[in-house]
Design a protein around this motif. Structure first.
Motif, PDB file in Angstrom:
ATOM      1  N   LEU A   1      13.767  10.786   0.622  1.00  0.00           N
ATOM      2  CA  LEU A   1      13.144   9.878   1.588  1.00  0.00           C
ATOM      3  C   LEU A   1      12.539   8.668   0.878  1.00  0.00           C
ATOM      4  O   LEU A   1      12.617   7.542   1.382  1.00  0.00           O
ATOM      5  N   VAL A   2      11.947   8.892  -0.283  1.00  0.00           N
ATOM      6  CA  VAL A   2      11.391   7.776  -1.056  1.00  0.00           C
ATOM      7  C   VAL A   2      12.514   6.822  -1.457  1.00  0.00           C
ATOM      8  O   VAL A   2      12.375   5.594  -1.347  1.00  0.00           O
ATOM      9  N   GLU A   3      13.641   7.366  -1.920  1.00  0.00           N
ATOM     10  CA  GLU A   3      14.788   6.522  -2.289  1.00  0.00           C
ATOM     11  C   GLU A   3      15.248   5.668  -1.127  1.00  0.00           C
ATOM     12  O   GLU A   3      15.565   4.477  -1.293  1.00  0.00           O
ATOM     13  N   GLN A   4      15.269   6.251   0.051  1.00  0.00           N
ATOM     14  CA  GLN A   4      15.765   5.528   1.223  1.00  0.00           C
ATOM     15  C   GLN A   4      14.802   4.430   1.658  1.00  0.00           C
ATOM     16  O   GLN A   4      15.240   3.360   2.106  1.00  0.00           O
TER      17      GLN A   4
ATOM     18  N   LEU B   1       0.835  -1.198   0.000  1.00  0.00           N
ATOM     19  CA  LEU B   1       0.000   0.000   0.000  1.00  0.00           C
ATOM     20  C   LEU B   1       0.871   1.251   0.000  1.00  0.00           C
ATOM     21  O   LEU B   1       0.584   2.226  -0.712  1.00  0.00           O
ATOM     22  N   ALA B   2       1.926   1.250   0.792  1.00  0.00           N
ATOM     23  CA  ALA B   2       2.827   2.399   0.839  1.00  0.00           C
ATOM     24  C   ALA B   2       3.396   2.699  -0.542  1.00  0.00           C
ATOM     25  O   ALA B   2       3.428   3.855  -0.987  1.00  0.00           O
ATOM     26  N   ILE B   3       3.837   1.657  -1.243  1.00  0.00           N
ATOM     27  CA  ILE B   3       4.398   1.848  -2.579  1.00  0.00           C
ATOM     28  C   ILE B   3       3.321   2.334  -3.547  1.00  0.00           C
ATOM     29  O   ILE B   3       3.571   3.206  -4.390  1.00  0.00           O
TER      30      ILE B   3
ATOM     31  N   VAL C   1      11.389   2.117  -6.305  1.00  0.00           N
ATOM     32  CA  VAL C   1      10.747   3.236  -6.995  1.00  0.00           C
ATOM     33  C   VAL C   1      11.808   3.991  -7.800  1.00  0.00           C
ATOM     34  O   VAL C   1      12.879   4.313  -7.288  1.00  0.00           O
ATOM     35  N   ASP C   2      11.500   4.281  -9.044  1.00  0.00           N
ATOM     36  CA  ASP C   2      12.453   4.940  -9.942  1.00  0.00           C
ATOM     37  C   ASP C   2      12.448   6.451  -9.671  1.00  0.00           C
ATOM     38  O   ASP C   2      11.806   7.233 -10.383  1.00  0.00           O
ATOM     39  N   VAL C   3      13.179   6.864  -8.666  1.00  0.00           N
ATOM     40  CA  VAL C   3      13.217   8.272  -8.286  1.00  0.00           C
ATOM     41  C   VAL C   3      13.989   9.099  -9.303  1.00  0.00           C
ATOM     42  O   VAL C   3      13.700  10.287  -9.494  1.00  0.00           O
TER      43      VAL C   3
ATOM     44  N   ARG D   1      12.563  12.584 -10.716  1.00  0.00           N
ATOM     45  CA  ARG D   1      13.302  13.847 -10.702  1.00  0.00           C
ATOM     46  C   ARG D   1      13.393  14.445 -12.110  1.00  0.00           C
ATOM     47  O   ARG D   1      13.272  15.667 -12.288  1.00  0.00           O
ATOM     48  N   SER D   2      13.596  13.607 -13.100  1.00  0.00           N
ATOM     49  CA  SER D   2      13.722  14.123 -14.470  1.00  0.00           C
ATOM     50  C   SER D   2      12.416  14.754 -14.932  1.00  0.00           C
ATOM     51  O   SER D   2      12.431  15.789 -15.611  1.00  0.00           O
TER      52      SER D   2
END
Length: 296
Positions: free
Chosen positions: A266-269, A164-166, A274-276, A280-281
């Motif tokens: 924070l999402v990356e960590q 669910l978080a993802i 998830v393709d952060v 960003r792009s």
């Protein structure tokens, strides 16, 4: 629980038995800011009534006839959200001033609908905010009738699934067209559209942070209350959200950009899957601007 919450909760406790008397009522729950204990002078009273079978208009009207307040309206059934809503005004500012009391909003659901909502969110990772808001109401609510059943519901929602978080992050983390703030500013200082865009980004960030922290969405009426539930968040989040509107648009856009970057970190960590980099792009993309026709 502050004073504003205490007297509102006391009014709710007077109303709840009128619903609990009906054997078709499975549980009654106090929700909203009153249940969380931080109500203020603007707050209404939110009451959730859960039925074994769909309530009839006659059953709702029977309670309306008993509640010591002014009935505003018994709203028709909403098939989209499977809910019945009733509004009352409890008390009066003066005895002869009808409908001047504090608003009581009663929402009616069936237990079947609640269980299906649990299944959709917890088993199938449905990030729908309306569904999450209902679960948050149960998690944060104060039982006023059949507390044992309410505690079972709370226990079911206690574990916030990673899936669910993802799903929440994937739904809200894509922030595109941010460059348009410059366009709105250039077009006769269209601050209405510019700040609307800023607010949309802030709402998306809050949704993402709720997902990162595995907190069910419960509305954004109280930014400080939401932020208090977030273990992982950008520093000084509430103050910086406010500052966006108190500085120049360019400075506000810069602050928002920093908040987006910190949230993406924070999402990356938390979710390396998830393709952060792609997020960003998209966020930093700027459409080319042209003052003259391009060369042929």
């Amino acid at each position: 629980m502050n004073t504003a919450s205490q007297w509102r909760a006391a009014l709710a406790q007077q109303v709840a038995p009128h619903y609990a008397f009906n054997p078709q009522v499975a549980a009654v729950l106090l929700g909203g800011s009153t249940a969380r204990g931080h109500a203020d002078r603007y707050s209404d009273i939110e009451l959730g009534v859960f039925w074994h079978q769909p309530p009839t208009d006659a059953e709702r009207q029977a309670v309306a006839n008993q509640i010591p307040g002014d009935l505003v309206r018994l709203y028709p059934y909403d098939p989209a959200e499977e809910v019945w809503c009733d509004d009352f005004l409890l008390g009066r500012r003066h005895p002869d001033q009808a409908k001047s009391g504090v608003l009581l909003e009663v929402v009616h659901y069936t237990t079947d609908f609640l269980n299906r909502t649990f299944d959709a969110v917890l088993q199938h990772a449905n990030p729908d905010p309306v569904k999450q808001n209902l679960i948050a109401g149960v998690v944060q609510g104060v039982p006023l009738h059949h507390s044992e059943l309410v505690q079972q519901w709370k226990a079911r929602a206690a574990s916030y699934p990673d899936e669910l978080a993802i799903a929440v992050v994937n739904r809200y983390a894509l922030i595109d067209h941010f460059w348009r703030w410059e366009m709105w500013l250039a077009r006769s200082s269209n601050l209405m559209q510019l700040y609307h865009a800023f607010a949309q980004v802030q709402q998306q960030l809050l949704h993402v942070l709720l997902g990162v922290n595995r907190v069910y969405y419960f509305g954004f009426k109280w930014i400080d209350v939401v932020a208090a539930q977030l273990r992982y968040k950008p520093d000084n989040l509430v103050h910086r959200f406010s500052q966006v509107y108190q500085v120049t648009p360019a400075e506000g856009a810069g602050e928002l950009t920093a908040l987006v970057e910190e949230t993406y970190t924070l999402v990356e960590q938390q979710f390396p899957e998830v393709d952060v980099t792609w997020l960003r792009s998209v966020f930093h993309y700027r459409r080319p601007v042209w003052d003259h026709a391009p060369p042929s």
